[in-house]
Design a protein around this motif. Structure first.
Motif, mmCIF file in Angstrom:
data_model
loop_
_atom_site.group_PDB
_atom_site.id
_atom_site.type_symbol
_atom_site.label_atom_id
_atom_site.label_comp_id
_atom_site.label_asym_id
_atom_site.label_seq_id
_atom_site.Cartn_x
_atom_site.Cartn_y
_atom_site.Cartn_z
ATOM 1 N N ASN A 106 0.804 -1.221 0.000
ATOM 2 C CA ASN A 106 0.000 0.000 0.000
ATOM 3 C C ASN A 106 0.837 1.272 0.000
ATOM 4 O OD1 ASN A 106 -2.486 -1.360 0.008
ATOM 5 N ND2 ASN A 106 -2.422 -1.623 2.231
ATOM 6 N N LYS A 107 2.151 1.120 -0.055
ATOM 7 C CA LYS A 107 3.037 2.289 0.034
ATOM 8 C C LYS A 107 2.928 3.168 -1.209
ATOM 9 C CE LYS A 107 7.789 3.472 1.377
ATOM 10 N NZ LYS A 107 7.445 4.038 2.705
ATOM 11 N N PHE A 108 2.631 2.530 -2.348
ATOM 12 C CA PHE A 108 2.441 3.239 -3.614
ATOM 13 C C PHE A 108 1.086 2.833 -4.189
ATOM 14 C CE2 PHE A 108 6.972 3.036 -2.933
ATOM 15 C CZ PHE A 108 7.459 4.254 -3.411
ATOM 16 N N PRO A 109 0.429 3.711 -4.942
ATOM 17 C CA PRO A 109 -0.868 3.348 -5.520
ATOM 18 C C PRO A 109 -0.715 2.300 -6.613
ATOM 19 C CG PRO A 109 -0.158 5.493 -6.331
ATOM 20 C CD PRO A 109 0.821 5.097 -5.270
ATOM 21 N N GLY A 110 -1.794 1.556 -6.850
ATOM 22 C CA GLY A 110 -1.789 0.627 -7.967
ATOM 23 C C GLY A 110 -2.245 -0.779 -7.654
ATOM 24 N N SER A 111 -2.181 -1.209 -6.394
ATOM 25 C CA SER A 111 -2.630 -2.562 -6.073
ATOM 26 C C SER A 111 -4.155 -2.620 -6.043
ATOM 27 C CB SER A 111 -2.085 -3.010 -4.722
ATOM 28 O OG SER A 111 -2.593 -4.299 -4.396
ATOM 29 N N THR A 112 -4.718 -3.604 -6.733
ATOM 30 C CA THR A 112 -6.161 -3.825 -6.710
ATOM 31 C C THR A 112 -6.511 -5.125 -6.001
ATOM 32 O OG1 THR A 112 -6.002 -4.814 -8.922
ATOM 33 C CG2 THR A 112 -6.576 -2.483 -8.806
ATOM 34 N N LEU A 113 -5.545 -5.687 -5.284
ATOM 35 C CA LEU A 113 -5.744 -6.989 -4.647
ATOM 36 C C LEU A 113 -6.862 -6.964 -3.614
ATOM 37 C CD1 LEU A 113 -4.831 -9.930 -4.169
ATOM 38 C CD2 LEU A 113 -3.156 -9.041 -2.524
ATOM 39 N N GLY A 114 -6.913 -5.926 -2.797
ATOM 40 C CA GLY A 114 -7.863 -5.897 -1.687
ATOM 41 C C GLY A 114 -9.299 -6.127 -2.103
ATOM 42 N N ASP A 115 -9.676 -5.594 -3.249
ATOM 43 C CA ASP A 115 -11.058 -5.712 -3.709
ATOM 44 C C ASP A 115 -11.394 -7.104 -4.226
ATOM 45 O OD1 ASP A 115 -11.503 -3.047 -3.108
ATOM 46 O OD2 ASP A 115 -11.051 -2.351 -5.140
ATOM 47 N N THR A 116 -10.412 -7.968 -4.386
ATOM 48 C CA THR A 116 -10.652 -9.310 -4.932
ATOM 49 C C THR A 116 -10.664 -10.395 -3.856
ATOM 50 O OG1 THR A 116 -8.329 -9.955 -5.304
ATOM 51 C CG2 THR A 116 -9.388 -8.578 -6.993
ATOM 52 N N LEU A 117 -10.416 -10.025 -2.601
ATOM 53 C CA LEU A 117 -10.201 -11.035 -1.572
ATOM 54 C C LEU A 117 -11.500 -11.591 -0.993
ATOM 55 C CD1 LEU A 117 -7.188 -9.490 0.378
ATOM 56 C CD2 LEU A 117 -7.144 -11.302 -1.359
ATOM 57 N N ARG A 118 -11.438 -12.866 -0.648
ATOM 58 C CA ARG A 118 -12.492 -13.541 0.107
ATOM 59 C C ARG A 118 -11.880 -13.985 1.431
ATOM 60 N NH1 ARG A 118 -14.322 -18.960 0.614
ATOM 61 N NH2 ARG A 118 -12.749 -19.730 -0.853
#
Length: 232
Positions: A106-118
């Motif tokens: 989360n230090k830099f923008p761009g990760s979309t992982l959080g929205d895909t987690l179960r």
């Protein structure tokens, strides 16, 4: 008996040892002894201790290779491990002491992982994270054939929330030479974060244009070539 270093491959979250199959085939063809470690994905210190014990069981030099969260694991496993001659990070975390994988992603923008987690609550009070299968390919393995990505989604190993939020110990990359392969299409760990970590660790960097987080699956020869370079 091989004169090459033993390569120990450490998978990351949402993957398993089979994610290294293409890399293993390439490396063994080059004469390297290879072990694909079963990373427990339960907690950083405990996972690192497991990999450290494996490295200690090997006679002769070792190259530790970590994908994603596995990078944090090898950074800790190689501390005071004299036979580890190189650290190779494949879309991996190179944490400084006290930093967690979640913090760095989360230090830099761009990760979309959080929205895909179960999430799956565990009896011990911990929480397991999975990537939703229907979102797995786009998030994790966009350059992997659809049928193969579907198998990866179904067989993914969960990681605990505790593992992703646990701070690192003092990392071995302060004293052990490091290499970092950075896929520019990574949606899990932003390439900017990977460059930041690699530069800080004085790692030799190889970029793979447009490759996904699963670059070890989509481009195993490229990954194996970097490992062989680090092992030389």
């Amino acid at each position: 008996m091989s004169t090459q270093p033993t390569v120990i491959l450490v998978h990351g979250a949402f993957a398993d040892s089979a994610s290294w199959n293409g890399v293993i085939a390439d490396l063994t063809g080059r004469g390297f002894p290879v072990i694909a470690a079963a990373n427990p994905l339960r907690g950083l210190a405990a996972d690192a201790a497991s990999v450290k014990a494996l490295a200690q069981s090997v006679d002769g030099p070792v190259v530790l290779v970590g994908h994603s969260y596995g990078g944090a694991v090898i950074s800790n496993a190689a501390v005071d491990q004299a036979n580890v001659k190189a650290l190779v990070y494949i879309a991996g975390f190179l944490p400084e002491q006290g930093e967690s994988a979640l913090e760095l992603s989360n230090k830099f923008p761009g990760s979309t992982l959080g929205d895909t987690l179960r999430t799956v609550a565990q009896p011990d009070g911990n929480t397991d994270f999975y990537v939703r299968q229907e979102l797995f390919r786009n998030q994790f393995a966009a350059d992997v054939p659809a049928d193969q990505a579907a198998l990866m989604a179904a067989t993914q190993r969960p990681v605990t929330e505790a593992a992703l939020t646990e701070g690192s110990g003092a990392p071995a990359w302060h004293t052990v030479p490091a290499w970092s392969l950075i896929p520019t299409g990574d949606k899990n760990i932003p390439p900017a974060a990977q460059h930041f970590m690699a530069q800080r660790a004085n790692a030799t960097v190889v970029e793979v244009p447009d490759a996904s987080h699963a670059v070890l699956v989509s481009q195993p020869a490229t990954v194996a070539t970097l490992i062989a370079t680090a092992a030389a």
